[in-house]
Design a protein around this motif. Sequence first.
Motif, mmCIF file in Angstrom:
data_model
loop_
_atom_site.group_PDB
_atom_site.id
_atom_site.type_symbol
_atom_site.label_atom_id
_atom_site.label_comp_id
_atom_site.label_asym_id
_atom_site.label_seq_id
_atom_site.Cartn_x
_atom_site.Cartn_y
_atom_site.Cartn_z
ATOM 1 N N TYR A 1 0.847 -1.193 0.000
ATOM 2 C CA TYR A 1 0.000 0.000 0.000
ATOM 3 C C TYR A 1 0.883 1.244 0.000
ATOM 4 O O TYR A 1 1.833 1.335 0.768
ATOM 5 C CB TYR A 1 -0.898 0.033 1.237
ATOM 6 C CG TYR A 1 -2.019 -0.963 1.216
ATOM 7 C CD1 TYR A 1 -3.317 -0.562 0.911
ATOM 8 C CD2 TYR A 1 -1.797 -2.305 1.504
ATOM 9 C CE1 TYR A 1 -4.362 -1.475 0.904
ATOM 10 C CE2 TYR A 1 -2.826 -3.223 1.493
ATOM 11 C CZ TYR A 1 -4.110 -2.812 1.193
ATOM 12 O OH TYR A 1 -5.138 -3.710 1.177
ATOM 13 N N ARG B 1 0.525 -0.576 -4.718
ATOM 14 C CA ARG B 1 -0.888 -0.214 -4.851
ATOM 15 C C ARG B 1 -1.107 1.207 -4.349
ATOM 16 O O ARG B 1 -0.957 1.480 -3.165
ATOM 17 C CB ARG B 1 -1.733 -1.191 -4.042
ATOM 18 C CG ARG B 1 -3.197 -0.886 -4.099
ATOM 19 C CD ARG B 1 -3.986 -1.899 -3.312
ATOM 20 N NE ARG B 1 -5.376 -1.508 -3.243
ATOM 21 C CZ ARG B 1 -6.280 -2.111 -2.533
ATOM 22 N NH1 ARG B 1 -5.960 -3.173 -1.824
ATOM 23 N NH2 ARG B 1 -7.515 -1.687 -2.530
ATOM 24 N N VAL C 1 -3.069 4.226 -3.022
ATOM 25 C CA VAL C 1 -4.305 4.414 -2.258
ATOM 26 C C VAL C 1 -4.376 5.845 -1.748
ATOM 27 O O VAL C 1 -3.376 6.557 -1.720
ATOM 28 C CB VAL C 1 -4.391 3.430 -1.065
ATOM 29 C CG1 VAL C 1 -4.441 1.989 -1.544
ATOM 30 C CG2 VAL C 1 -3.247 3.629 -0.082
ATOM 31 N N GLU D 1 -8.177 4.978 2.560
ATOM 32 C CA GLU D 1 -7.867 3.565 2.357
ATOM 33 C C GLU D 1 -6.591 3.162 3.098
ATOM 34 O O GLU D 1 -6.513 2.061 3.659
ATOM 35 C CB GLU D 1 -7.748 3.240 0.867
ATOM 36 C CG GLU D 1 -7.689 1.749 0.601
ATOM 37 C CD GLU D 1 -7.746 1.386 -0.876
ATOM 38 O OE1 GLU D 1 -7.526 0.193 -1.178
ATOM 39 O OE2 GLU D 1 -8.007 2.266 -1.722
ATOM 40 N N MET D 2 -5.604 4.039 3.128
ATOM 41 C CA MET D 2 -4.377 3.733 3.872
ATOM 42 C C MET D 2 -4.704 3.626 5.362
ATOM 43 O O MET D 2 -4.262 2.687 6.043
ATOM 44 C CB MET D 2 -3.317 4.809 3.644
ATOM 45 C CG MET D 2 -2.015 4.543 4.385
ATOM 46 S SD MET D 2 -1.132 3.053 3.851
ATOM 47 C CE MET D 2 -0.083 3.760 2.576
ATOM 48 N N ALA E 1 -6.523 0.431 6.050
ATOM 49 C CA ALA E 1 -5.622 -0.728 5.957
ATOM 50 C C ALA E 1 -4.811 -0.885 7.251
ATOM 51 O O ALA E 1 -4.621 -2.015 7.736
ATOM 52 C CB ALA E 1 -4.689 -0.585 4.756
#
Length: 179
Positions: free
Chosen positions: A153, A164, A166, A170-171, A174
């Motif tokens: 990420y 990926r 983000v 979203e981070m 995660a």
Amino acid sequence: AARKRGKKLCSVDKMNVLETTQLWRDVMIELSADYPDVELSHMLVDNAAMQLVRAPKQFDVMVTGNMFGDILSDEASMLTGSIGMLPSASLNAAGKGMYEPSHGSAPDIAGKDVANPLATMLSAAMMLRYSFNLETQAARIETAVKKVLAAGYRTGDIYEPGTRRVGTKEMGDAVIAAL
């Protein structure tokens, strides 16, 4: 802080030019007697800036005044790849203080889902460790951040091909999931 890490403290000043920083050095030497288990060294700020780039692993904990600290912390943040990765703390003698990402609040990108939230989360880990002596909880946050980065990420500031990309939310989600 040095006692909770590698027991090495580098005090940074510019005593060869700025008389007030000679006072800083004198106080650091005086205070070091209260911490016989911590190795104290001194470095001039211009050399410290160069050494931070040349061989950053030689440092464990650095202490300096606000002006030099602002400069060196920004330089150090780029060693991690982004200013969005570096937590920071300004502590008083009792170990209480203000914890924040080294970049501050970044109001210019607020609400755009592009900020890297990791420095904020790592600042919270520092707070748990240094102000509340909650080592286990601090380590859990740091481990969660490492897991998310190992999973690939990346926010835009640290993105590279093969990872990926983000946003902020979203981070953050995660890292929470990794906890």
